[in-house]
Design an enzyme around this catalytic site. Sequence first.
Site, mmCIF file in Angstrom:
data_model
loop_
_atom_site.group_PDB
_atom_site.id
_atom_site.type_symbol
_atom_site.label_atom_id
_atom_site.label_comp_id
_atom_site.label_asym_id
_atom_site.label_seq_id
_atom_site.Cartn_x
_atom_site.Cartn_y
_atom_site.Cartn_z
ATOM 1 C CE LYS A 1 -3.553 -2.653 0.414
ATOM 2 N NZ LYS A 1 -4.253 -2.747 -0.771
ATOM 3 C CG HIS B 1 -7.212 -0.756 -3.675
ATOM 4 N ND1 HIS B 1 -8.097 -0.743 -2.834
ATOM 5 C CD2 HIS B 1 -6.566 -1.697 -3.420
ATOM 6 C CE1 HIS B 1 -7.979 -1.580 -1.979
ATOM 7 N NE2 HIS B 1 -7.045 -2.403 -2.271
#
Length: 642
Positions: free
Chosen positions: A263, A283
Amino acid sequence: MFRVPQTILSSRWYAYTALKRSILPAVSQTSHLSGGVSVDSLQSELKNFVKESARLCNAKDVYVCDGSATEHNSLVAKLISDGRLTKLDKFENSYLVRTDPKDVARVESRTFMCTDNKSDSVPTPADGVKGTLGNWADATSMRRELKDKFTGCMTGRTLYVIPFSMGPVGSPLSKIGIQLTDSEYVVCSMRIMTRVGANVLNTLGSDSFVKCLHSVGYPLFGDRPDVHWPCNPADTVITQFPKQREIISYGSGYGGNSLLGKKCFALRIASCIAHDEGWLAEHMLILGITNPQGVKKYVAAAFPSACGKTNLAMMLPSLPGWKVECVGDDIAWMRFDSNGQLRAINPENGFFGVAPGTNMSSNPNAMKTILKNTIFTNVAHTSDGGVYWEGLEKEVPLIGKEVTSWLGDPWTPDSGKPAAHPNSRFCTPSSQCPVIDPAWEDPKGVPIEAIIFGGRRPDTIPLVYESFNWSHGVFVGASMRSEATAAAEHKGRVLLHDPFAMRPFFGYNFGKYMKYWHSIQERPGLTLPKIFHVNWFRKDSEGKFIWPGFGENSRVLEWIFKRVDSEDIAQSTPIGYIPKPGSLTTSNLPPIDMDSLFHMPQTELREEVEAVRTYFKQQVPNELPEAIGQQLSDFSERVENM
Ligand code: OXD
Ligand code: MN
């Protein structure tokens, strides 16, 4: 047990004193592992990064990972002898880890984008409103705070240097990072999740790289005993410095807090790099779908955490003759090539999937992927050397077995508590997935023809719709909402705005992000992918899911596939194009109330318009691009005229 107060034990005080007295530790190659790359052979920027960090952190020694199996095996042996890893006899080369119960999820509230100007990182919300589109910290003050936290923080521990590539080593779409960490668990997991090794250093040459510094924040000075899962939840902070392309994470050893390629790098830092260089870091899963005639298309899909991205990415289609193959399950890096075609790579090398709910009906391919070379974290353990979690009731009969819960306690189905933590994970190599796409490591990336947004919406939002055009598609991404997840620290189920499924992962101001996405249509010569929205989670009046989901979602992918080929199977509604009656294949399905799946009462759509309007007004009052505001007005007008 006698405990020395933290203030006296203070590692920072100890290390400060050491620094003041200039008894700096030597940056020596560690002796407890065989293999590795010599510190002195590293290029100068990297050598400085390693040496300065080792000194600041007061690391006992330094080990530069070569990514080999021998190295991995000796780390595993160390973790086992330290009691941190349990070998799972029922699986090949697979292990179980239990974290400290306080260190089980991404900590969004302690995650910061660090820049000089707040507006570079987050939008300014309306007066009196708390911003929810990321946390900002002043870069200079945060550096000061971090220096304090990191001073002496690796006392008594080895600093591992992990050279890793996000994306196939050497691909023009890939990027290199170097993570320094004091956690062997992180080294072993990074070797699964990214491409680690000496070849990365060769590819790096003298170029710059993303600097990632991580510590569990549990120094071992004096006779302080080590603990099973060292961490420092009270002091945890995860920071990104986009200008310097740097990530610094302290206090947590778990998941996205500590596997910094995922992330922190591949979304937060990469979205900034992508903005500067003209591409997209999103994402999104990437999958290839092939129809019975052998025609293949690739799509990318953005869903908030725990909405079934991994299940969709490696789905076994129920539709005869259709095939789905997986390129990636979480992150897509996408760039238009010189022919104007959007191409995507999966920057990751493994799946860090949520275990509970994964089983032979929801995701048979994941079940086959995890049979070897897998690290499980916070799942339950069976006495015959296997694993257990909620959802495996059919696959793992418990008769004759004892189960130990993720907390290490004896567990039975009557315990009244889950056996596995809801955010327990498997960390497993992508290459083992039975449906890994043959082109998943193609350095050019795969051609993306559709982008799909989605969320968990019990009402209002239909099973599938297509945006009217790119601009409307950007609005669809910007106005996404979904019920929240266990991957972060949220409690219970709440409907959250999660634009582009990026809310916890934006590397820069969401207003600027929308503008950037919108501006893509102005570039000449591009073939823009069509944009869709799906919702597998609509519920009936009794609260039951209407759509069977999983393999049956191939029916929706079939409709999308045909729409990419511009088949005349869509009708216009205020929200977008939905399937014309009869155009979604429903043969061989149990009776399903299809009307309810597409039912959009005006009252509910009005509420949707209002929710999005309020959200934009509160969260991006000044930075909402005009074109997106216009899309909202157009949507509202269509709803009023329906
Ligand atoms: C994840 C997430 O992929 O939280 O772990 O989105
Ligand atoms: Mn994710």
